[in-house]
Design a protein around this motif. Structure first.
Motif, mmCIF file in Angstrom:
data_model
loop_
_atom_site.group_PDB
_atom_site.id
_atom_site.type_symbol
_atom_site.label_atom_id
_atom_site.label_comp_id
_atom_site.label_asym_id
_atom_site.label_seq_id
_atom_site.Cartn_x
_atom_site.Cartn_y
_atom_site.Cartn_z
ATOM 1 N N GLU A 1 0.831 -1.203 0.000
ATOM 2 C CA GLU A 1 0.000 0.000 0.000
ATOM 3 C C GLU A 1 0.868 1.257 0.000
ATOM 4 O O GLU A 1 0.455 2.317 -0.474
ATOM 5 N N LYS B 1 -4.275 0.702 -6.995
ATOM 6 C CA LYS B 1 -3.389 1.871 -7.011
ATOM 7 C C LYS B 1 -3.278 2.455 -8.414
ATOM 8 O O LYS B 1 -3.249 3.673 -8.597
ATOM 9 N N ASN C 1 -4.363 6.100 -9.487
ATOM 10 C CA ASN C 1 -3.405 7.002 -10.130
ATOM 11 C C ASN C 1 -3.954 7.534 -11.452
ATOM 12 O O ASN C 1 -3.773 8.714 -11.783
#
Length: 272
Positions: free
Chosen positions: A149, A220, A224
């Motif tokens: 993470e 993620k 992003n």
């Protein structure tokens, strides 16, 4: 439990079917935290010390499955870290110790044994499956992985440069671009790319951890991408607003200094 602990817990329960792979993994664990003790009457004993219960359990299980040896396990509290336990797994039988050392190639044909087991004989890891078993045992005993993470970072701490070069060489033979960095008295072999760490988890047969890491990577990446699009849209809106403000200022200037009557009919209609 940390992500690194979860990976090790999974690896500790992965027992290879082939005996040569079992030996490779045993040799890896011995090379990290094993010690050969020689008594006054030339009797041999192998002892493994570790603070990780997963390592102790895996080593004990491999000894039993590979050699049918029941090792002696003792647990004591670490005097420096009150909450930590140190696991001592010993093979006290001279004959059993000799069998293990011969199988893991930690003894020469002349039967010479050294206290330093840090570097393994290349004969133990000739096959790709044995290389994977070696990496599994090595990571279990001396590796760690950061919380995905926060960052992608996997490392294996080695006490000697020769050991680090051996680990790096095996990783590169499996097409993983491992690097080495000095850290105090140790040599650290590491991977920093998420895709490479995922591949290594697959090679070590940590399937559940691999899927967990992949899920985190996907989330993620989506996050992003969303952030990039939002930033792009925000920047475009900012440019549009700035251009509009400039146009309004120009219109006010024209109105004040020359009036709209000097403009063509189309421009006057726009300005008004």
């Amino acid at each position: 439990m940390s992500f690194s602990s979860e990976v090790k817990e999974e690896l500790s329960r992965c027992i290879p079917e082939a005996r040569h792979c079992q030996i490779a993994e045993l040799a890896a664990i011995l090379s990290v935290c094993g010690q050969v003790c020689i008594s006054a009457d030339d009797k041999y004993q192998i002892i493994v010390h570790t603070e990780n219960v997963s390592v102790a359990r895996k080593y004990f299980t491999l000894l039993k499955k590979t050699f049918k040896i029941e090792a002696d396990i003792r647990i004591r509290k670490n005097t420096y870290l009150k909450k930590a336990s140190v696991y001592r797994v010993a093979v006290n039988s001279h004959e059993d110790t000799v069998r293990i050392l011969q199988a893991t190639k930690f003894v020469t044909p002349e039967f010479e044994i050294t206290d330093d087991l840090s570097t393994m004989n290349h004969l133990v890891v000739q096959k790709d499956c044995c290389k994977r078993a070696f990496l599994r045992g090595t990571f279990l005993a001396a590796g760690s992985i950061s919380d995905p993470e926060k960052a992608y970072h996997l490392e294996i701490v080695c006490t000697t440069e020769e050991r680090a070069l051996q680990v790096q060489s095996i990783l590169r033979e499996l097409e993983l671009d491992a690097r080495i960095v000095n850290r105090k008295k140790n040599q650290v072999v590491y991977l920093k790319e998420g895709s490479q760490i995922v591949e290594l988890l697959g090679l070590m047969e940590a399937g559940i951890s691999l899927m967990n890491l992949e899920n985190i990577r996907i989330l993620k990446e989506i996050s992003n991408n969303v952030n990039r699009k939002v930033n792009c849209e925000t920047a475009n809106i900012g440019k549009t607003v700035s251009a509009a403000v400039k146009q309004i200022e120009d219109i006010r200037y024209i109105e004040t200094h020359m009036g709209f009557s000097q403009l063509s009919e189309g421009l006057e209609e726009i300005a008004v």
